[in-house]
Design an enzyme around this catalytic site. Structure first.
Site, PDB file in Angstrom:
ATOM      1  N   HIS A  89       0.846  -1.196   0.000  1.00 36.44           N
ATOM      2  CA  HIS A  89       0.000   0.000   0.000  1.00 36.44           C
ATOM      3  C   HIS A  89       0.882   1.247   0.000  1.00 36.44           C
ATOM      4  CE1 HIS A  89      -3.957  -1.898   1.674  1.00 36.44           C
ATOM      5  NE2 HIS A  89      -3.409  -2.605   0.712  1.00 36.44           N
ATOM      6  N   TYR A 117     -10.150   4.977   6.205  1.00 36.84           N
ATOM      7  CA  TYR A 117     -10.399   5.492   7.552  1.00 36.84           C
ATOM      8  C   TYR A 117     -11.561   6.474   7.456  1.00 36.84           C
ATOM      9  CZ  TYR A 117      -5.796   3.753   9.099  1.00 36.84           C
ATOM     10  OH  TYR A 117      -4.716   2.970   9.405  1.00 36.84           O
ATOM     11  N   PRO A 138      -4.903   0.731  18.503  1.00 38.10           N
ATOM     12  CA  PRO A 138      -4.627   0.146  17.186  1.00 38.10           C
ATOM     13  C   PRO A 138      -4.806   1.080  16.003  1.00 38.10           C
ATOM     14  CG  PRO A 138      -6.782  -0.558  17.975  1.00 38.10           C
ATOM     15  CD  PRO A 138      -6.150   0.202  19.100  1.00 38.10           C
ATOM     16  N   LYS A 166       0.650   0.394  15.189  1.00 33.61           N
ATOM     17  CA  LYS A 166       2.042   0.450  15.616  1.00 33.61           C
ATOM     18  C   LYS A 166       2.493  -0.733  16.469  1.00 33.61           C
ATOM     19  CE  LYS A 166       3.000   4.304  13.639  1.00 33.61           C
ATOM     20  NZ  LYS A 166       3.848   4.264  12.435  1.00 33.61           N
ATOM     21  N   TYR A 205       3.195   7.897  10.165  1.00 35.47           N
ATOM     22  CA  TYR A 205       2.363   6.737   9.839  1.00 35.47           C
ATOM     23  C   TYR A 205       3.211   5.567   9.351  1.00 35.47           C
ATOM     24  CZ  TYR A 205      -1.558   4.064   7.891  1.00 35.47           C
ATOM     25  OH  TYR A 205      -2.470   3.094   7.609  1.00 35.47           O
TER      26      TYR A 205
END
Length: 380
Positions: free
Chosen positions: A65, A190, A282, A286, A374
């Site tokens: 991704h 998201y 979550p 990480k 990220y």
């Protein structure tokens, strides 16, 4: 201690360095291999798995991704984190990582499942002792090093005196479902909605993974299939023209959300790695990646010590790891606050959140900073 990703990968790295180890796990092999956990691997994690020679299936099956979709206020924006940070992420389930690591250890080094009555003694001394029962026989190991990779509820941390702990519980939880249905997108989605957060993820070309923000006191009985799908359609904005493939729900569960750090991550010759030392919510995925980062640092330090007798890197293990841990904790907390609706939140606070999201979506500088955190390349 512990046959999760941290313990198994550490054992693999030590084996490649010519250092003997024993891995002890109190759960069954079947349980360990079927635990549904994180599925997002940072580039550094993938690179280390390749170096360890356990990424053959990952390279064949994982999806790479380079961005994700962010939905809010009936808008949709793509965050191209690879373009902005130079690093990608891979979608490959933690259970698959565990299977690969177990396969690499079988017939090569000791790996004991179903250990009972595990005790770590003399945790502050030079030769810690590990005691446990295996197949009805009591085992005692006097060790050079004990590493607790046995999770938040493991026994190792409880036997380490004088640790300082930090903890925060969030006022919501995640309801996660594993669905037999093809993903509707090639990247994660998201979604920040006035009814709460939702996340669309995937595990394979035929299996999807979806999450809903719920009350931490909710039970699975309160969330029958019809209610789950109705809420997912609403929060993911499928009425705006986005499809949502429904299918049989294979697994479901509710996960509480919390942040936790124990420091230092060592006492004498006993060390902590992964969830035994730190837990993150979550949202930013990480947890597994921090565990792998810990293991990389610890494996290198142990190799130095066993090879040269120099403890400098070993003694600096905790300080070095905690810099990354606290960076990841802060970012995970920030991202969680950005995307979730808090109980009894005033309308103005929700509009503030929309303003922050619009700034993130419209500012290349903000998006670049977000992307660096990220993908895991930002370290304090």
């Amino acid at each position: 201690m512990g046959a999760g990703p941290a313990g198994l990968l550490l054992g693999r790295l030590l084996h490649l360095a010519g250092i003997d180890s024993v891995i002890v796990e109190h759960r069954s092999r079947d349980y360990v291999q079927k635990r549904v956990r994180a599925g997002l691997l940072e580039q550094g994690t993938v690179e280390l798995l390749r170096e360890a020679g356990v990424a053959h299936r990952l390279d064949q099956l994982a999806a790479v991704h380079t961005g994700f979709e962010l939905r809010f206020a009936e808008e949709s924006v793509r965050i191209p984190f690879a373009d902005l940070s130079g690093r990608s992420v891979w979608m490959y389930g933690q259970a698959e990582v565990v299977k690969d690591l177990i396969a690499a250890r079988e017939g090569v080094a000791e790996l004991h499942f179903d250990a009972r009555d595990v005790v770590v003694d003399e945790a502050g001394g030079e030769r810690p002792v590990l005691r446990y029962s295996l197949d009805g026989e009591r085992v005692e190991l006097r060790c050079d090093i004990v590493v607790g990779c046995d999770g938040y509820h493991g026994v190792t941390r409880s036997r380490m005196p004088g640790l300082r702990t930090y903890e925060h519980a969030y006022p919501f939880a995640w309801l996660g479902i594993l669905v037999e249905a093809p993903p509707i997108a090639k990247e994660l989605i998201y979604a920040c909605h006035e009814r709460g957060f939702s996340l669309y993820s995937m595990r394979s070309p035929t299996v999807s993974r979806l999450y809903l923000q719920v009350d931490p006191t909710d039970t699975l009985d309160q969330w029958p299939d019809d209610r789950v799908w109705a809420e997912l359609h609403t929060r993911l904005g499928t009425d705006l023209g986005y499809g949502l493939n429904e299918g049989p729900i294979l697994e479901r569960g509710i996960t509480s959300m919390r942040s936790f750090v124990a420091e230092p991550m060592s006492r004498g010759n006993v060390f902590l790695a992964g969830d035994a030392a730190h837990i993150v919510p979550p949202t930013a995925a990480k947890g597994l990646n921090l565990a792998v980062s810990d293991v990389r640092v610890l494996a290198e330090a142990l190799a130095d010590w066993f090879t040269t007798g120099d403890r400098k890197a070993l003694d600096g293990y905790s300080e070095r790891c905690l810099r990354r841990v606290w960076r990841a904790e802060e970012f995970s907390d920030w991202m969680t606050g950005l995307l979730h609706r808090f109980p009894d939140e005033r309308n103005m606070q929700f509009r503030f959140r929309e303003a922050r999201l619009r700034y993130l979506a419209g500012s290349e500088a903000a998006m670049s900073s977000f992307s660096e955190n990220y993908v895991g390349s930002a370290v304090a």
